[in-house]
Scaffold this motif. Structure first.
Motif, mmCIF file in Angstrom:
data_model
loop_
_atom_site.group_PDB
_atom_site.id
_atom_site.type_symbol
_atom_site.label_atom_id
_atom_site.label_comp_id
_atom_site.label_asym_id
_atom_site.label_seq_id
_atom_site.Cartn_x
_atom_site.Cartn_y
_atom_site.Cartn_z
ATOM 1 N N SER A 1 0.822 -1.211 0.000
ATOM 2 C CA SER A 1 0.000 0.000 0.000
ATOM 3 C C SER A 1 0.857 1.263 0.000
ATOM 4 O O SER A 1 1.904 1.308 0.643
ATOM 5 C CB SER A 1 -0.910 0.024 1.228
ATOM 6 N N PRO A 2 0.393 2.334 -0.671
ATOM 7 C CA PRO A 2 1.037 3.641 -0.530
ATOM 8 C C PRO A 2 0.828 4.168 0.887
ATOM 9 O O PRO A 2 -0.194 3.876 1.523
ATOM 10 C CB PRO A 2 0.313 4.516 -1.559
ATOM 11 N N THR A 3 1.780 4.946 1.381
ATOM 12 C CA THR A 3 1.743 5.418 2.775
ATOM 13 C C THR A 3 0.442 6.120 3.117
ATOM 14 O O THR A 3 -0.138 5.908 4.184
ATOM 15 C CB THR A 3 2.925 6.379 3.029
ATOM 16 N N GLU B 1 9.394 2.423 6.982
ATOM 17 C CA GLU B 1 10.776 2.609 7.409
ATOM 18 C C GLU B 1 10.894 3.724 8.456
ATOM 19 O O GLU B 1 11.702 3.649 9.379
ATOM 20 C CB GLU B 1 11.659 2.907 6.190
ATOM 21 N N GLU B 2 10.074 4.780 8.346
ATOM 22 C CA GLU B 2 10.063 5.854 9.348
ATOM 23 C C GLU B 2 9.509 5.363 10.680
ATOM 24 O O GLU B 2 9.970 5.780 11.751
ATOM 25 C CB GLU B 2 9.230 7.038 8.847
ATOM 26 N N ILE B 3 8.511 4.497 10.625
ATOM 27 C CA ILE B 3 7.918 3.956 11.853
ATOM 28 C C ILE B 3 8.967 3.173 12.644
ATOM 29 O O ILE B 3 9.007 3.234 13.880
ATOM 30 C CB ILE B 3 6.708 3.060 11.517
ATOM 31 N N ALA C 1 14.222 2.843 -2.705
ATOM 32 C CA ALA C 1 15.504 3.057 -2.027
ATOM 33 C C ALA C 1 15.390 2.719 -0.544
ATOM 34 O O ALA C 1 16.286 2.080 0.035
ATOM 35 C CB ALA C 1 15.960 4.503 -2.216
ATOM 36 N N GLU C 2 14.292 3.150 0.092
ATOM 37 C CA GLU C 2 14.088 2.848 1.514
ATOM 38 C C GLU C 2 13.987 1.337 1.746
ATOM 39 O O GLU C 2 14.540 0.804 2.710
ATOM 40 C CB GLU C 2 12.811 3.526 2.017
ATOM 41 N N ILE C 3 13.281 0.659 0.851
ATOM 42 C CA ILE C 3 13.115 -0.791 0.987
ATOM 43 C C ILE C 3 14.463 -1.495 0.832
ATOM 44 O O ILE C 3 14.777 -2.435 1.573
ATOM 45 C CB ILE C 3 12.105 -1.319 -0.055
#
Length: 449
Positions: A99-101, A417-419, A194-196
């Motif tokens: 899902s998109p954020t 990733e922020e969580i 990139a985050e993944i």
């Protein structure tokens, strides 16, 4: 099963203990599916784990439909439980990863929507088929459960694999093509990929997943407390006792006719299904914690009121009306918050390398608590009355309010990733970072509604 059990009891002449075991074993056995689901989904993918869940559940439903005895019925219930354990673990993980954020909260709540819809359809089919013979009615009630898993088989030809799982398998281009389909902004696609990649390449090779969870870092320990805790509180507040035994609860209030009992349970199913839509509409707008506050506080009031009504009011028109109202209100408050938000939070908070198996551990806690409640409800009710049992549930629900306040951070609007970063410090965990939510926000939500 809540309606079918009335006729199974009469047809197969099962005891009250066998009735408790038949109802509760589904949740206990589903923990094996959930435990297996973490590793299975890491090996064969999220998509095909859902396929496996559908096949196993369908096999169980077929066995139950044609069961000639209690023992064969239990085998079918065992298979169905394993299928449910696989499904209840993998669905929110898959949706969170794809899902998109901006819409992840709403979309990750979808499993809870369809659980509620399934419960409603179960109540409706119980009522619709209650006029058949005792031998036939419960078999048809259980047979209709085969149909949704057939639909899943067709859906598998359409849905893509999780991009995060594809990255873990080093299938980067395939992952990017999935992200392009689910995110409109191409720049965001590159940022998310990139985050993944960073999350997937984190250097934790020296520790196996389960070893890391058994000797967790402070950040992972906080995640486990939040994830496992909210899963357990979702069940030990008695929701499955209300769903499975709603005919027994309403019989205590004074309804004696089986058909009228099953008709009343339809109202419970409608309430549970309608209120889940409130959560879907608001979860990405107001956040997770306001919904959890409204839900846990509302459930505490309803559970106490139901226990008081069943204990003090006695059997009569007023008592019956209040019992139906408080049962419906309780499942409504459950659906507004802790029902769907529990799965959303659990699927969001864990790092990629641990997500599937940590979510599986949370699902195990959920299913064990569900099974304990379901398998002990009748015995406990006989010991302290049905009303007394719901007063106990009310006390537990009150504790869940404090748990949400202290140990569940706000995750609205953050990437997965922020969580993960939220849990790196005690302050981020307790306050939820810049998304910190206070009790007043829940009051504001109630006023707006």
């Amino acid at each position: 099963m809540s309606g079918a059990i009335l006729f199974i009891q009469e047809d197969l002449h099962i005891t009250e203990v066998q009735q408790e075991v038949l109802v509760g074993i589904l949740s206990i056995v589903s923990l094996f599916g959930s435990l297996a689901g973490g590793r299975t989904s890491d090996h064969i993918g999220r998509k095909w784990t859902m396929a496996l869940a559908a096949v196993v559940f369908q096999s169980g439903a077929i066995v139950m439909t044609f069961a000639p005895s209690f023992q064969i019925l239990m085998i079918g219930r065992f298979l169905a439980g394993v299928g449910i354990g696989l499904g209840v673990m993998i669905a929110p993980v898959y949706i969170a990863e794809i899902s998109p954020t901006v819409a992840r909260g709403s979309l990750t709540s979808f499993p809870e929507i369809f659980i509620n819809l399934g419960i409603l359809l179960g109540y409706v089919s119980n009522y619709a088929f209650s006029g058949l013979s005792v031998h036939t009615s419960w078999r048809v009630m259980l047979a209709v459960g085969i149909l949704p898993s057939i639909f899943i088989g067709f859906a598998l030809f359409i849905i893509p694999e999780s991009p995060r799982w594809l990255v873990m398998q080093n299938r980067i281009e395939e992952a990017r093509s999935v992200l392009v389909k689910t995110i409109d902004d191409e720049n965001e696609v590159d940022d998310r990929l990139a985050e993944i990649l960073v999350a997937a390449n984190a250097k934790h090779e020296q520790k196996a997943v389960w070893r890391e969870m058994l000797s967790p870092s402070p950040a992972l320990r906080r995640m486990l407390v939040t994830g496992f805790g909210i899963q357990c509180f979702q069940q030990i507040t008695g929701i499955d006792a209300t769903v499975y035994y709603s005919p027994e609860i309403l019989r205590t209030a004074g309804i004696t006719d089986n058909t009228k009992l099953l008709a009343a349970t339809v109202a419970v199913g409608v309430s549970k299904t309608l209120f889940i839509m409130v959560a879907i509409l608001l979860i990405d707008k107001v956040g997770r914690k306001p919904l959890l506050y409204v839900s846990t506080i509302g459930m505490t009031v309803c559970l106490f009121s139901l226990g008081f009504t069943l204990t003090v009011m006695g059997q009569g028109a007023v008592g019956i009306g209040l019992a139906i109202f408080f049962v419906c209100a309780n499942v409504g408050f459950f659906s507004v918050g802790i029902g769907p938000v529990c799965w959303v939070v659990t699927s969001e908070i864990f790092p990629l390398r641990l997500r599937a198996q940590a979510a599986a551990l949370g699902a195990v806690g959920n299913r064990v608590c569900s099974g304990v409640v379901a398998m002990s409800f009748l015995s406990v009710s006989n010991a302290i009355t049905v009303g007394g049992t719901f007063l106990v549930f009310a006390a537990v629900s009150a504790v869940s309010v404090a748990f949400v306040y202290w140990l569940v951070p706000e995750t609205k609007g953050k990437s997965l990733e922020e969580i993960e970063v939220l849990f790196e410090s005690e302050r981020g965990w307790r306050g939820g970072g810049k998304g910190e939510v206070e009790m007043g926000d829940a009051e504001h939500l109630v006023q707006n509604e």
